[in-house]
Design an enzyme around this catalytic site. Structure first.
Site, PDB file in Angstrom:
ATOM      1  N   HIS A   1      -9.823 -34.831 -13.339  1.00 32.88           N
ATOM      2  CA  HIS A   1      -8.875 -34.862 -12.334  1.00 32.88           C
ATOM      3  C   HIS A   1      -9.077 -33.454 -11.342  1.00 32.88           C
ATOM      4  O   HIS A   1      -8.904 -33.354 -10.543  1.00 32.88           O
ATOM      5  CB  HIS A   1      -7.395 -34.629 -12.486  1.00 32.88           C
ATOM      6  CG  HIS A   1      -7.209 -36.200 -12.984  1.00 32.88           C
ATOM      7  ND1 HIS A   1      -5.450 -36.318 -13.411  1.00 32.88           N
ATOM      8  CD2 HIS A   1      -7.425 -37.345 -13.215  1.00 32.88           C
ATOM      9  CE1 HIS A   1      -5.486 -37.530 -13.749  1.00 32.88           C
ATOM     10  NE2 HIS A   1      -6.296 -38.234 -13.556  1.00 32.88           N
TER      11      HIS A   1
ATOM     12  N   GLN B   1      -7.168 -17.821 -23.640  1.00 21.82           N
ATOM     13  CA  GLN B   1      -6.859 -18.047 -22.202  1.00 21.82           C
ATOM     14  C   GLN B   1      -6.926 -16.419 -21.329  1.00 21.82           C
ATOM     15  O   GLN B   1      -7.473 -16.938 -20.401  1.00 21.82           O
ATOM     16  CB  GLN B   1      -4.758 -17.459 -22.832  1.00 21.82           C
ATOM     17  CG  GLN B   1      -4.284 -18.730 -23.194  1.00 21.82           C
ATOM     18  CD  GLN B   1      -4.109 -19.726 -22.269  1.00 21.82           C
ATOM     19  OE1 GLN B   1      -4.376 -19.697 -21.247  1.00 21.82           O
ATOM     20  NE2 GLN B   1      -3.519 -20.870 -22.963  1.00 21.82           N
TER      21      GLN B   1
ATOM     22  N   CYS C   1     -12.048 -17.828 -26.915  1.00 18.94           N
ATOM     23  CA  CYS C   1     -12.502 -16.572 -27.775  1.00 18.94           C
ATOM     24  C   CYS C   1     -10.596 -16.604 -28.575  1.00 18.94           C
ATOM     25  O   CYS C   1     -10.162 -17.916 -28.688  1.00 18.94           O
ATOM     26  CB  CYS C   1     -11.325 -15.108 -26.528  1.00 18.94           C
ATOM     27  SG  CYS C   1      -9.994 -15.817 -25.915  1.00 18.94           S
ATOM     28  N   GLY C   2      -9.880 -15.669 -29.029  1.00 18.44           N
ATOM     29  CA  GLY C   2      -8.468 -16.092 -29.712  1.00 18.44           C
ATOM     30  C   GLY C   2      -8.071 -17.244 -29.790  1.00 18.44           C
ATOM     31  O   GLY C   2      -7.406 -18.028 -30.421  1.00 18.44           O
ATOM     32  N   THR C   3      -7.360 -17.225 -28.504  1.00 19.90           N
ATOM     33  CA  THR C   3      -6.475 -17.686 -27.861  1.00 19.90           C
ATOM     34  C   THR C   3      -7.133 -19.321 -26.812  1.00 19.90           C
ATOM     35  O   THR C   3      -6.772 -19.943 -26.545  1.00 19.90           O
ATOM     36  CB  THR C   3      -4.823 -17.759 -27.189  1.00 19.90           C
ATOM     37  OG1 THR C   3      -5.452 -16.914 -25.738  1.00 19.90           O
ATOM     38  CG2 THR C   3      -4.379 -16.878 -28.309  1.00 19.90           C
TER      39      THR C   3
ATOM     40  N   HIS D   1      -8.081 -37.254  -5.809  1.00 18.17           N
ATOM     41  CA  HIS D   1      -8.069 -35.464  -5.861  1.00 18.17           C
ATOM     42  C   HIS D   1      -9.258 -34.675  -5.966  1.00 18.17           C
ATOM     43  O   HIS D   1      -9.234 -33.502  -6.443  1.00 18.17           O
ATOM     44  CB  HIS D   1      -8.504 -35.753  -8.714  1.00 18.17           C
ATOM     45  CG  HIS D   1      -7.577 -36.418  -9.052  1.00 18.17           C
ATOM     46  ND1 HIS D   1      -6.395 -36.426  -9.068  1.00 18.17           N
ATOM     47  CD2 HIS D   1      -8.428 -37.947  -9.505  1.00 18.17           C
ATOM     48  CE1 HIS D   1      -5.876 -37.993  -9.903  1.00 18.17           C
ATOM     49  NE2 HIS D   1      -7.277 -38.683 -10.094  1.00 18.17           N
TER      50      HIS D   1
ATOM     51  N   ARG E   1      -6.794 -32.766  -4.200  1.00 19.61           N
ATOM     52  CA  ARG E   1      -6.135 -31.146  -4.307  1.00 19.61           C
ATOM     53  C   ARG E   1      -7.328 -29.800  -5.363  1.00 19.61           C
ATOM     54  O   ARG E   1      -7.012 -28.935  -4.821  1.00 19.61           O
ATOM     55  CB  ARG E   1      -5.759 -31.945  -5.818  1.00 19.61           C
ATOM     56  CG  ARG E   1      -4.833 -33.158  -5.286  1.00 19.61           C
ATOM     57  CD  ARG E   1      -3.995 -33.453  -6.555  1.00 19.61           C
ATOM     58  NE  ARG E   1      -2.995 -34.285  -5.295  1.00 19.61           N
ATOM     59  CZ  ARG E   1      -2.720 -35.376  -5.993  1.00 19.61           C
ATOM     60  NH1 ARG E   1      -3.058 -36.045  -7.213  1.00 19.61           N
ATOM     61  NH2 ARG E   1      -1.765 -36.298  -5.460  1.00 19.61           N
TER      62      ARG E   1
ATOM     63  N   ASP F   1     -15.958 -13.854 -27.218  1.00 16.33           N
ATOM     64  CA  ASP F   1     -15.925 -12.258 -28.131  1.00 16.33           C
ATOM     65  C   ASP F   1     -16.090 -12.471 -29.223  1.00 16.33           C
ATOM     66  O   ASP F   1     -16.485 -13.443 -29.819  1.00 16.33           O
ATOM     67  CB  ASP F   1     -14.048 -12.338 -27.359  1.00 16.33           C
ATOM     68  CG  ASP F   1     -13.125 -12.288 -28.336  1.00 16.33           C
ATOM     69  OD1 ASP F   1     -13.696 -13.358 -28.682  1.00 16.33           O
ATOM     70  OD2 ASP F   1     -12.552 -12.485 -28.090  1.00 16.33           O
TER      71      ASP F   1
END
Length: 149
Positions: A102, A73, A69-71, A137, A140, A12
């Site tokens: 993994h 997340q 982006c900023g975080t 792995h 999973r 962003d």
């Protein structure tokens, strides 16, 4: 590593400078950086940028992707909505390595307000150097993929 290895980068408006530094860094490591912007500090919406990068990875046009982006997340959440994407946010090199070894991650997310440029480049190097271990792995990762069905 050859220039035929393509890695998409997107962010962003808040992570342009770090994204451009990472693009130059991965290019110096032999990757072809596909930087899909943005290029101005005008406010943009991270979900659009995360999804656009993820689509290039999911299509096979790019082998890997890095979004910011900023975080880290929000853009990671958007990227993970694209089928076939396994993206994780990292703020340390151990997590970046494990993300690939993994979880067979094909995208990395970084928070420009969380990590500085030096650490970000180290995280990118750890992510790019690691390879999926398979074995236990793989089961999973298959279970994660089955959730998309």
């Amino acid at each position: 590593m050859t220039a035929s290895k393509r890695i998409v980068l997107s962010s962003d408006h808040g992570a342009i400078e770090l994204r451009q530094a990472i693009a130059a860094h991965v290019t110096s490591r032999g990757w072809l950086a596909v930087d899909i912007g943005p290029t101005t500090s005008e406010s943009t919406n991270y979900p659009e940028h995360g999804a656009a990068a993820a689509r290039l990875v999911a299509s096979g046009d790019c082998q890997l992707g890095i979004v910011l982006c900023g975080t880290g997340q929000g853009i990671m959440m958007a990227a993970n909505k694209v089928k076939g994407i396994r993206c994780g946010v990292c703020a340390d090199t151990f997590s970046a390595r494990m993300l690939r070894e993994h979880n067979d991650a094909n995208m990395l997310s970084l928070g420009a307000r969380v990590v500085g440029q030096g650490l970000a480049l180290d995280i990118v190097d750890a992510f790019l150097a690691a390879e999926f271990e398979g074995g236990r792995h793989a089961l999973r990762v298959d279970m994660i993929s089955a959730l998309e069905a």
